[in-house]
Enzyme design. Structure first.
Site, mmCIF file in Angstrom:
data_model
loop_
_atom_site.group_PDB
_atom_site.id
_atom_site.type_symbol
_atom_site.label_atom_id
_atom_site.label_comp_id
_atom_site.label_asym_id
_atom_site.label_seq_id
_atom_site.Cartn_x
_atom_site.Cartn_y
_atom_site.Cartn_z
ATOM 1 N N ARG A 108 0.854 -1.076 -0.016
ATOM 2 C CA ARG A 108 -0.041 0.103 -0.047
ATOM 3 C C ARG A 108 1.020 1.161 0.073
ATOM 4 N NH1 ARG A 108 -5.001 2.227 3.456
ATOM 5 N NH2 ARG A 108 -5.956 0.581 1.899
ATOM 6 N N HIS A 135 -7.308 0.797 -6.220
ATOM 7 C CA HIS A 135 -7.753 0.238 -5.051
ATOM 8 C C HIS A 135 -8.273 -0.983 -5.501
ATOM 9 C CE1 HIS A 135 -8.012 -0.579 -0.920
ATOM 10 N NE2 HIS A 135 -8.657 0.164 -0.683
ATOM 11 N N GLN A 138 -10.569 -3.705 -2.894
ATOM 12 C CA GLN A 138 -11.601 -3.017 -2.257
ATOM 13 C C GLN A 138 -12.807 -3.426 -3.274
ATOM 14 O OE1 GLN A 138 -12.069 -0.862 0.249
ATOM 15 N NE2 GLN A 138 -14.184 -1.342 -0.391
ATOM 16 N N ASP A 231 -16.898 7.959 -1.297
ATOM 17 C CA ASP A 231 -15.497 7.876 -0.810
ATOM 18 C C ASP A 231 -15.170 9.381 -0.022
ATOM 19 O OD1 ASP A 231 -12.911 7.120 0.141
ATOM 20 O OD2 ASP A 231 -12.266 6.902 -1.775
ATOM 21 N N CYS A 272 -16.211 2.635 0.864
ATOM 22 C CA CYS A 272 -14.986 1.813 1.329
ATOM 23 C C CYS A 272 -14.601 1.963 2.513
ATOM 24 C CB CYS A 272 -13.956 2.152 0.374
ATOM 25 S SG CYS A 272 -13.267 4.099 0.359
ATOM 26 N N ARG A 300 -13.987 -7.494 2.690
ATOM 27 C CA ARG A 300 -12.503 -7.297 2.253
ATOM 28 C C ARG A 300 -11.799 -8.425 2.586
ATOM 29 N NH1 ARG A 300 -10.298 -2.507 2.055
ATOM 30 N NH2 ARG A 300 -8.798 -3.729 0.838
HETATM 31 N N1 CP Z 1 -11.125 0.599 2.633
HETATM 32 C C1 CP Z 1 -9.844 0.452 2.855
HETATM 33 O O1 CP Z 1 -8.890 0.445 2.294
HETATM 34 O O2 CP Z 1 -9.941 0.698 4.330
HETATM 35 P P1 CP Z 1 -8.306 0.926 4.996
HETATM 36 O O3 CP Z 1 -7.589 2.411 4.626
HETATM 37 O O4 CP Z 1 -8.691 1.018 6.415
HETATM 38 O O5 CP Z 1 -7.555 -0.155 4.732
HETATM 39 N N1 NVA Z 2 -9.580 7.187 -1.658
HETATM 40 C C1 NVA Z 2 -9.187 6.933 -0.409
HETATM 41 C C2 NVA Z 2 -9.551 5.430 -0.117
HETATM 42 C C3 NVA Z 2 -9.155 4.997 1.215
HETATM 43 C C4 NVA Z 2 -9.439 3.400 1.609
HETATM 44 C C5 NVA Z 2 -7.685 7.238 -0.060
HETATM 45 O O1 NVA Z 2 -6.976 6.900 -0.802
HETATM 46 O O2 NVA Z 2 -7.334 7.765 0.887
#
Ligand code: CP
Ligand code: NVA
Length: 312
Positions: A108, A135, A138, A231, A272, A300
């Site tokens: 990540r 992502h 997700q 989101d 999400c 998830r």
């Molecule tokens: N939805 C999601 O990816 O959550 P986190 O940022 O907590 O991993």
């Molecule tokens: N769009 C958000 C998603 C978090 C799961 C971010 O990148 O912060």
């Protein structure tokens, strides 16, 4: 139908055919049933998984750790403060070293090119747990949740409102177009998805029957939606844009009026998470019975387990 995905990385949904996505979704439902009946088979016994995080996470980290650990595997959490990821050592070298010690790697972080490089140089499956661009894990959980609620994907209409060019919105558009879900994004012009991705997705929609629409008018855009999805207005790494986003996106907040404008009492709300209640969604909508966000979060774990079972 079963597919052999052994050794494959999961970097973006672009790399997976609709049939392969369907296979992963079927496997996700299967592992969820297994988990509910406490039928755990230690399918990752003797395996190791590196979890690389440049950004924070609750769901993604916990999904990978619990899904891998409960099947007997050993996950190792490595934040960018702990390892030499791109700091004192190139991504390519880190990838080659991790590939000698781990059976799979989750990343990540910020740049998509870094997760792509990890896959290219490690020699083991690499999973994109979120980058600035995509992502994909997700979206598998989102599609699984839609299947649970409605029984099928084809012909459903999902409306995404808010920052239409962020990682989740982009990945949803790819996933929906491949799986026959109509996808409408409602956002101000500045935050609409780029044309090249829209065109890319429209190529799939021809085959799957899904319609991709970009709208700026809320009341016509949400009409007939089965799902309203949003989101955060400010994604990780874009904190300096907070003030301008609040002003731009305030009219796109999901509230009970927007839910009613779909004209369907069966419309569900998805996000999400993490959510900023009072910004992109009102407290009453996210806490209402039409909100499926907790099922979505749980899924998830099942979808991530399915991806790892299929590829390791
Ligand atoms: N939805 C999601 O990816 O959550 P986190 O940022 O907590 O991993
Ligand atoms: N769009 C958000 C998603 C978090 C799961 C971010 O990148 O912060």
């Amino acid at each position: 139908m079963a597919f052999n995905l052994k050794g494959r990385s999961f970097l973006t949904l672009k790399d997976y055919s609709p049939e392969e996505i369907s296979f992963l979704l079927d496997l996700s439902h299967q592992v969820k049933r297994e988990r509910k009946s406490l039928n755990i088979m230690l399918r990752f016994r003797g395996k190791t998984l590196a979890l690389l995080f440049e950004k924070r996470s609750t769901r993604t980290r916990c999904a990978f750790e619990t899904a891998f650990g409960e099947e007997g595997g050993h996950p190792v959490f490595l934040s960018s403060q702990d390892i030499q990821l791109g700091a004192k050592e190139s991504i390519e070298d880190t990838a080659r070293v991790l590939g000698r010690m781990f059976d799979a790697i989750q990343f990540r972080g910020f740049k998509q090119e870094n997760v792509d490089k990890l896959a290219e140089f490690s020699g083991v499956p690499v999973y994109n747990g979120l980058t600035d661009l995509y992502h994909p894990t997700q979206i598998l959980a989102d599609l699984m949740t839609v299947q649970e609620v409605f029984g099928s994907l084809k012909g459903r209409k999902l409306v995404y409102t808010g920052d239409g060019r962020n990682n989740v919105a982009r990945s949803l558009m790819i996933g929906c177009s491949k799986m026959g879900v109509d996808y409408t994004v409602i956002s101000p012009e500045e935050l609409q998805p780029k044309n090249d991705l829209v065109e890319y997705c429209r190529n799939f929609s021809g085959e799957s029957g899904s319609k991709i629409e970009i709208a700026s008018d809320i009341s016509t855009g949400v009409k007939d939606a089965d799902v309203i999805y949003t989101d955060v207005w400010v994604s990780m790494g874009e904190e300096d844009k907070a003030r301008e986003r609040m002003e731009l996106l305030r009219p796109y907040q999901v509230d009970s009026k927007m839910m009613a404008q779909t004209g369907k009492s069966s419309t569900i709300f998805m996000h999400c998470l993490p959510a900023v209640k009072g910004n992109e969604v009102t407290f009453d909508v996210i806490e209402s019975s039409c909100s499926k966000v907790w099922d979505e979060a749980e899924n998830r774990k099942h979808t991530i387990k399915a991806i790892m079972l299929a590829t390791i």
